[in-house]
Write an enzyme that holds these catalytic residues in place. Structure first.
Site, PDB file in Angstrom:
ATOM      1  N   ASP A  82      39.289  12.106   5.611  1.00 11.81           N
ATOM      2  CA  ASP A  82      38.920  10.799   6.146  1.00 11.81           C
ATOM      3  C   ASP A  82      37.721  10.300   5.357  1.00 11.81           C
ATOM      4  OD1 ASP A  82      38.982   8.646   8.290  1.00 11.81           O
ATOM      5  OD2 ASP A  82      36.941   9.424   8.577  1.00 11.81           O
ATOM      6  N   ASP A 138      35.176  11.030  12.992  1.00 10.44           N
ATOM      7  CA  ASP A 138      35.653  11.253  11.630  1.00 10.44           C
ATOM      8  C   ASP A 138      36.509  12.514  11.536  1.00 10.44           C
ATOM      9  OD1 ASP A 138      34.269   8.981  10.851  1.00 10.44           O
ATOM     10  OD2 ASP A 138      32.451  10.100  10.385  1.00 10.44           O
ATOM     11  N   GLU A 171      44.205   8.568   3.300  1.00  5.40           N
ATOM     12  CA  GLU A 171      44.633   7.278   3.821  1.00  5.40           C
ATOM     13  C   GLU A 171      44.612   6.234   2.722  1.00  5.40           C
ATOM     14  OE1 GLU A 171      43.678   4.481   7.743  1.00  5.40           O
ATOM     15  OE2 GLU A 171      42.296   6.054   7.119  1.00  5.40           O
TER      16      GLU A 171
END
Length: 407
Positions: free
Chosen positions: A196, A361, A280
């Site tokens: 992340d 997170d 991501e």
């Protein structure tokens, strides 16, 4: 696959003059090619072919009084400049047809001698070579001193000489690597992780590891502002303005180099330790239009993901990018219940369904790993990396070349 290895060059005064002459000649040929294409378009005629442009703008132009100085540089440099113009037009037309990925590309524009970046390219038929004492011998330029930071794994196919905005010179070699040999360099592992990316912590891994954001730009922001103020107070066209502009460019170059080094070190560590990596697919362009724009650009997420992509393909690892609309920060990684959006100042939250207390997170990193299909697979089972062009340099060991050409 092909990689670029960049090394710092230190030309002397005469070689700098010869390089400036080569930069200028390549720029003139490129501009002449663009002008010839534009004149043909306005006249309603078909575009002249590359061979016709080569004869008219190089071979015949050298015999004229106005372009006789084109013979003072290597002909390969001029031919490669025409190839660049041809490639620019191909990309433009492919973008118009919609067959080229990425944002819309505009038509080629004229180059200026005041451009921040100047470059020339030598292919193998230009007869350049690396001397026994480690210098780069270029035709009609001479043997230029090179700072070798690592050895070249194979014989380069071409070299591009670049002068950046800070006045530094670099040699960028194109190397064909062996995928089988590269795969053996990585240790065997069955670990998989999710990443992340953020601003407070640059990267939070699904195993709980947190890497702080270095904030390279924020560190030197005061120094940059002072240098920019000094530049704005100088008179245009003066020597003091040129000195002030160079000072600003060097400050920005230090920030860029530090950020790139950080990305390479972290990406190499992750590739070495993990077989499967989930990240991501962030919309950096969209985030750059918010109030966090400066911090987003300072982090350099797109550059980091691009570095991870080519290293994963080179060393036989699996990199899976999940959709940017995946609710990784809203979903409980324990029970899978979507708990709704949360403002950015909420760093911890409790799941209303199972009562688990989550670090925002870390929970997102776990959800990234699950969404990438790596949570229940050993050795990165969903091996589905696409064809990824790897064109960034990477860190390595120091040392001078051991062979004349293969270094």
């Amino acid at each position: 696959m092909q990689l670029r290895y960049a090394f710092r060059l230190y030309p002397n005064a005469g070689q700098r003059t010869a390089l400036a002459r080569a930069f200028g000649c390549a720029r003139v040929v490129f501009n002449d090619a663009v002008r010839a294409r534009e004149d043909a378009r306005k006249a309603g005629q078909p575009f002249p072919k590359a061979g016709e442009l080569s004869t008219r703008l190089i071979t015949e132009a050298k015999r004229t009084t106005g372009r006789s100085w084109l013979g003072e540089v290597s002909a390969v440099v001029l031919q490669q400049s025409l190839r660049d113009a041809e490639a620019a037009y191909k990309n433009f037309f492919a973008s118009l047809r919609g067959t080229r990925k990425g944002p819309r590309t505009g038509p080629p524009r004229f180059k200026s001698r005041k451009d921040a970046r100047q470059s020339i390219r030598f292919t193998a038929n230009a007869r350049w070579n690396i001397t026994d004492n480690g210098r780069l011998n270029l035709p009609k330029i001479g043997a230029v001193k090179v700072k070798w930071s690592r050895t070249l794994p194979s014989t380069p196919t071409s070299v591009t000489v670049i002068k950046d905005a800070a006045g530094r010179y670099f040699a960028s070699f194109v190397i064909d690597t062996d995928p089988a040999a590269d795969a053996t360099r990585m240790p065997e592992t069955d670990r998989t992780i999710g990443i992340d990316l953020g601003l407070t912590h640059f990267a939070v891994l699904s195993d709980g590891t947190k890497t702080d954001s270095p904030r390279f730009l924020r560190r030197v922001e005061k120094k940059l502002k002072k240098a920019q103020r000094e530049l704005s107070r100088t008179q245009k066209g003066s020597k003091n303005r040129a000195k002030a502009r160079l000072k600003v460019a060097r400050a920005h170059a230090k920030v860029t180099d530090a950020r790139r080094e950080f990305h390479h070190q972290l990406s190499t560590k992750l590739i070495c330790e993990n077989q499967g990596i989930g990240v991501e697919d962030l919309s950096v362009a969209g985030l750059a239009r918010t109030k966090l724009a400066k911090s987003v650009h300072d982090a350099g997420w797109a550059s980091f993901i691009s570095t991870l992509e080519y290293k994963a393909e080179r060393y036989g690892r699996t990199l899976v990018k999940i959709g940017r609309f995946e609710p990784t920060s809203q979903t409980c990684s324990t029970c899978g219940v979507k708990d709704g959006p949360k403002p950015l100042d909420v760093r911890e939250w409790t799941c209303t369904a199972c009562g688990t207390v989550h670090d925002r997170d870390h929970n997102a990193a776990l959800n990234v790993k699950t969404a990438a299909g790596l949570a229940v697979s050993a050795c990165g089972a969903p091996v589905r990396p696409g064809a990824i062009p790897a064109q960034r340099e990477e860190t390595g060991s120091h040392g001078l070349p051991t062979e004349p050409r293969a270094a």
